[in-house]
Design a protein around this motif. Structure first.
Motif, mmCIF file in Angstrom:
data_model
loop_
_atom_site.group_PDB
_atom_site.id
_atom_site.type_symbol
_atom_site.label_atom_id
_atom_site.label_comp_id
_atom_site.label_asym_id
_atom_site.label_seq_id
_atom_site.Cartn_x
_atom_site.Cartn_y
_atom_site.Cartn_z
ATOM 1 N N LEU A 81 0.831 -1.207 0.000
ATOM 2 C CA LEU A 81 0.000 0.000 0.000
ATOM 3 C C LEU A 81 0.866 1.258 0.000
ATOM 4 N N ASN A 139 0.113 4.268 1.524
ATOM 5 C CA ASN A 139 0.154 5.088 2.721
ATOM 6 C C ASN A 139 -0.693 4.510 3.851
ATOM 7 N N ILE A 140 -0.564 5.159 4.990
ATOM 8 C CA ILE A 140 -1.227 4.663 6.191
ATOM 9 C C ILE A 140 -2.747 4.670 6.044
ATOM 10 N N ASP A 141 -3.290 5.655 5.372
ATOM 11 C CA ASP A 141 -4.746 5.725 5.241
ATOM 12 C C ASP A 141 -5.313 4.514 4.510
ATOM 13 N N LEU A 187 -3.977 1.600 4.508
ATOM 14 C CA LEU A 187 -3.864 0.469 5.421
ATOM 15 C C LEU A 187 -4.992 0.494 6.453
ATOM 16 N N VAL A 188 -5.283 1.674 6.944
ATOM 17 C CA VAL A 188 -6.373 1.823 7.912
ATOM 18 C C VAL A 188 -7.676 1.310 7.304
ATOM 19 N N LYS A 194 -8.026 -0.933 4.918
ATOM 20 C CA LYS A 194 -7.979 -2.396 4.795
ATOM 21 C C LYS A 194 -8.203 -3.050 6.156
ATOM 22 N N PHE A 229 -1.798 -7.396 2.510
ATOM 23 C CA PHE A 229 -1.568 -5.954 2.427
ATOM 24 C C PHE A 229 -0.319 -5.610 3.214
ATOM 25 N N GLY A 230 0.550 -4.859 2.570
ATOM 26 C CA GLY A 230 1.792 -4.507 3.242
ATOM 27 C C GLY A 230 1.984 -3.008 3.282
ATOM 28 N N LEU A 231 2.667 -2.564 4.322
ATOM 29 C CA LEU A 231 3.047 -1.156 4.392
ATOM 30 C C LEU A 231 4.533 -1.104 4.731
ATOM 31 N N ASP A 245 7.115 0.909 6.112
ATOM 32 C CA ASP A 245 7.189 2.147 6.905
ATOM 33 C C ASP A 245 7.810 1.840 8.258
ATOM 34 N N GLU A 288 -0.247 6.132 14.445
ATOM 35 C CA GLU A 288 -1.166 6.834 13.548
ATOM 36 C C GLU A 288 -2.348 5.924 13.162
ATOM 37 N N ILE A 289 -2.044 4.656 12.924
ATOM 38 C CA ILE A 289 -3.122 3.703 12.602
ATOM 39 C C ILE A 289 -4.077 3.607 13.789
ATOM 40 N N LYS A 320 -6.461 6.341 13.851
ATOM 41 C CA LYS A 320 -7.416 6.438 12.739
ATOM 42 C C LYS A 320 -8.430 5.296 12.636
ATOM 43 N N VAL A 321 -8.122 4.157 13.213
ATOM 44 C CA VAL A 321 -9.084 3.050 13.041
ATOM 45 C C VAL A 321 -10.271 3.180 13.990
#
Ligand SMILES: Cc1cc2nc3c(=O)[nH]c(=O)nc-3n(C[C@H](O)[C@H](O)[C@H](O)COP(=O)(O)OP(=O)(O)OC[C@H]3O[C@@H](n4cnc5c(N)ncnc54)[C@H](O)[C@@H]3O)c2cc1C
Lengths: 252, 308
Positions: free
Chosen positions: A236, A238-240, A242-243, A245, B291-293, B295, B303-304, B307-308
Motif C-alpha cells: 500500500l 500510505n497509512i490511510d 492500510l487503515v 484495509k 496488504f503490506g506497508l 514504513d 497513527e493507525i 485512525k481506526v
C-alpha cells in the motif's frame, strides 16, 4: 549422576524443505543436515549441569543412519563424554517414529541407568513432540515437558514449564525425563580444540536388535504435498489505505 | 468405533474454545463421549453437555486432576481411555503433554497436530513447520489424535448429553505441582481471537511493545509476538506464535516489525487476511501478506491506532 541426551539429525533449520516429486516425503539428498535445535538446547543444559558439578557423565545417543555419527561428533565436541549410535536404517528418508525411538531409548536407559534424560521437545522435521512423553511412560518415570528452567535438587528436579497460559513449576522425582523448550538456554559452539578432542572420545555403534527392539512403523505415509501457498498481496501507498484495509477486515 | 475427547480443564476452568474445536474435529467420525477430569467438574461438565455431537460426559472429580499432571492423569484414566478406539485432545500444552504419554503406555503412536480428519484411520498433519502436509494412515488399534484446533470451528451449544460420574482409583503422581504463573488479561484469547496484532524484534523493547498493545486494544484484538520478541523479553512466552508457539488463524493478523521467518509463518499463515508493517521492503513477510506497508512502525502504528 549420569545424563542421557538423545540427538536427532535433521534438515538444517535454515534450509527450506522441498517435497519429493513422488509425494513420498521431503527430499533429503545433498542437503545440509544438523542437530535438531531443541536437542542442542537439551545437550547444552546437560553440559551446564555437569559444569556446576551436578553430573559426572553425559551420554549422547542418536538413532538413524550411519551419517548420524557427524551429529554425535558435534555433541562430543560440545561436551558430551561419550556417544551411542543406533543404526536403525540405511535410508535417510526413513524417519524412525517417536514410539520406536522411545523403545530404543528405554532399552538404553535400562542399561545405562541415567538419572536424567534430557530431550528436545520436538524434532523440527516431523514436529511430533512425542518422544520424551512416550519414553517417560515406557520407563514409568516422572515427566516434565517444555522446560524453560531446570534446577537439580536432591531427589527431584524442579522444572518451569512453558504452557499455554504462562509458566508452570513442578517437581519431578528423579529419575526423570525432561523435554526442553527454546528459552532454556543458548547452546554454545564447539571450539576447534574441542572438535579435535571429540575425535578421540568413545562412539559406540549398535543396532536396534542388540537392544532387542524391533523397528515398527505405525503411521504409513500416504502422501506428502506442498501446503496451499499464499500469494504476495498489495504493497500500500500510505497509512490511510492500510487503515481502510484493517477496517474492512475487522469483524468481517 | 468409540470416540473419546479429552476436555482441557485447567484448575476447574474449561478451555472451552480448544475443547469445542476438538469435538468438532472428532465429530467428523461420529458422536463422541467427553472425558471431564478436574478438581471441579460442575461448571465444565454442564458446558460440555450442551456441545453438539456429545453423547456422554464422563465426570471424574478429584484434586489430583487440578493441573492435569501427565503421570497421574494418564495412569488414573488409562482404563477408561483404552476402552475407546479413537481418543482426541487439543494440540495445546495439555494435549501435547498427556496424549503421547498415553501412547507410550498403550504402545500406540500418537498422531500429533492433525489439521484434517480424513477417515477413521487417515489424517492430515503439517510437517517441517508447515512446509509440507502429510497424509498418514494409522495401523494402531487405538488412534490417538491431537487436533490443530485453528483448523476447526466450535460446535453449537444445542446438545443435551448425559452426564455420568465414573468410578476410578487414583494413582499418585511422580511429580508435584508447585505453582502457576499465568498471564491474566482482559483481551481475547490468542488462539480464538478474530483479530491478532503481533510484534517482533523490530519493536525494540518491552516499553515499546505498548504500541502493539495499544493498537490491539483499539481493535479488540489479542496480542502475539515472534520468538525474537519473546526471547528478548519484550513479551511473555504465551504470546509466541509459530512452529513452537501457538498456531492462530484469525480473520485478520497484523504483523509489526516481524521479518517472516518460516518458523513464524508456521503459526499464522492460515489467517484469512494478513497485514504486514515493516520498514524493510525485502522482508519475507511481504510474500505472504495480503496488504503490506513499508514504513517505520513507530510512526505508522500510533497513527493507525488513532485512525481506526
Ligand atoms: C527450532 C526453532 C523454532 C522456532 N520457532 C519459532 C516460533 O515458534 N515463532 C517465531 O516467531 N520464531 C521462531 N523461531 C525463530 C525464527 O527463525 C526467527 O528467528 C524469528 O521469527 C525472528 O523474529 P522477528 O521476525 O521478530 O525478528 P527479525 O527476523 O530480526 O525481524 C525483525 C524485523 O523487524 C523489522 N524492523 C526493525 N525495525 C523496524 C521499524 N522501526 N519499523 C518497522 N520494521 C522494523 C526488520 O526490518 C525485520 O524485518 C524458531 C527458530 C528455530 C531455530
Amino acid at each position: 549422576m549420569k545424563i542421557l541426551v538423545p540427538v536427532k539429525r535433521v534438515l538444517d533449520y535454515n534450509v527450506k524443505a522441498r517435497v519429493k516429486a513422488d509425494g513420498s516425503g521431503i527430499d533429503l539428498t545433498n542437503v545440509k543436515m544438523s542437530m535438531n535445535p531443541f536437542d542442542e538446547i537439551a545437550l547444552e543444559e546437560a553440559i551446564r549441569i555437569k559444569e556446576k558439578g551436578n553430573a559426572e557423565e553425559i551420554i549422547a545417543v542418536s538413532i538413524g543412519v550411519q551419517q548420524n555419527q557427524e551429529t554425535l561428533r558435534t555433541a562430543l565436541a560440545m561436551g558430551a563424554d561419550r556417544a551411542i549410535l543406533v543404526v536403525a536404517t540405511d535410508d535417510v528418508h526413513n524417519d524412525i517414529e517417536p514410539l520406536t525411538v522411545a523403545n530404543i531409548l528405554a532399552a538404553i536407559a535400562l542399561k545405562e541407568n541415567p538419572s536424567l534424560i534430557l530431550c528436545g521437545k520436538q524434532a523440527i522435521d516431523n514436529d511430533f513432540n512425542a518422544t520424551a512423553q512416550m519414553l517417560s511412560a515406557k520407563l514409568k518415570w516422572s515427566q516434565a515437558t517444555f522446560a524453560s528452567e531446570i534446577d537439580i535438587q536432591k531427589d527431584i528436579v524442579r522444572v518451569t514449564r512453558e504452557v499455554d497460559g504462562g509458566l508452570q513449576t513442578i517437581d519431578a522425582k528423579i529419575p526423570a525425563v525432561v523435554s526442553v523448550d527454546l528459552r532454556l538456554n543458548e547452546p554454545r559452539y564447539a571450539s576447534l580444540p574441542n572438535i579435535m578432542k571429540a575425535k578421540r572420545k568413545p562412539l559406540e555403534e549398535i543396532s536396534p536388535a542388540d537392544l532387542g527392539v524391533e523397528i515398527t512403523q505405525r503411521l504409513k505415509v500416504i502422501k506428502t504435498e506442498e501446503p496451499g501457498s499464499r500469494e504476495a498481496g498489495l504493497i500500500l501507498e500510505n497509512i490511510d489505505q492500510l487503515v481502510e484495509k484493517i477496517q474492512e477486515n475487522v469483524g468481517g | 468405533m468409540k470416540i473419546l475427547v479429552l476436555a482441557e480443564i485447567n484448575d476447574g476452568e474449561l478451555a472451552e474454545d480448544q475443547t469445542s474445536k476438538t469435538i468438532s474435529a472428532a465429530a467428523k467420525l461420529g458422536k463422541v463421549d467427553v472425558l471431564c477430569a478436574s478438581n471441579q467438574c460442575t461448571d465444565a461438565s454442564a458446558k460440555l453437555a450442551k456441545m453438539e455431537n456429545v453423547e456422554n460426559v464422563l465426570v471424574l472429580e478429584d484434586v489430583l486432576f487440578a493441573q492435569s499432571l501427565a503421570e497421574s492423569y494418564s495412569e488414573t484414566l488409562i482404563d477408561t481411555i483404552s476402552s475407546y478406539s479413537h481418543v482426541f485432545a487439543p494440540s495445546s500444552s495439555f494435549g501435547k503433554n498427556v496424549l503421547p504419554r498415553i501412547g507410550g503406555m498403550l504402545d500406540v503412536m500418537v498422531i500429533s497436530d492433525v489439521s484434517k480428519v480424513i477417515s477413521e484411520d487417515t489424517f492430515e498433519r503439517p510437517v517441517y513447520a508447515g512446509n509440507a502436509m502429510q497424509t498418514v494412515q494409522s495401523i494402531d488399534k487405538v488412534k490417538l489424535i491431537s487436533v490443530r484446533t485453528s483448523n476447526y470451528d466450535t460446535v453449537p451449544l444445542t446438545g443435551a448429553a448425559n452426564v455420568k460420574k465414573i468410578d476410578f482409583e487414583s494413582n499418585n503422581s511422580l511429580t508435584t505441582f508447585i505453582e502457576n504463573k499465568m498471564q491474566t488479561s482482559d483481551r481475547p484469547e490468542l488462539t480464538s481471537a478474530k483479530v491478532v496484532v503481533s510484534g517482533g524484534r523490530g519493536v525494540g523493547s518491552k516499553e515499546n511493545f505498548e504500541i502493539i498493545e495499544g493498537l490491539a486494544d483499539k481493535l479488540g484484538a489479542a496480542v502475539g509476538a515472534s520468538r525474537a520478541a519473546v526471547d528478548s523479553g519484550f513479551a511473555p512466552n504465551d504470546w509466541q506464535v509459530g512452529q513452537t508457539g501457538k498456531v492462530v488463524a484469525p480473520d485478520l493478523y497484523v504483523a509489526v516489525g516481524i521479518s517472516g521467518a518460516i518458523q513464524h509463518l508456521a503459526g499464522m499463515k492460515d489467517s484469512k487476511v494478513i497485514v504486514a508493517i515493516n520498514k524493510d521492503e525485502e522482508a519475507p513477510i511481504f510474500q505472504v501478506a495480503d496488504f503490506g506497508l513499508v514504513d517505520d512502525l513507530f510512526k505508522a502504528v500510533p497513527e493507525i491506532e488513532k485512525k481506526v
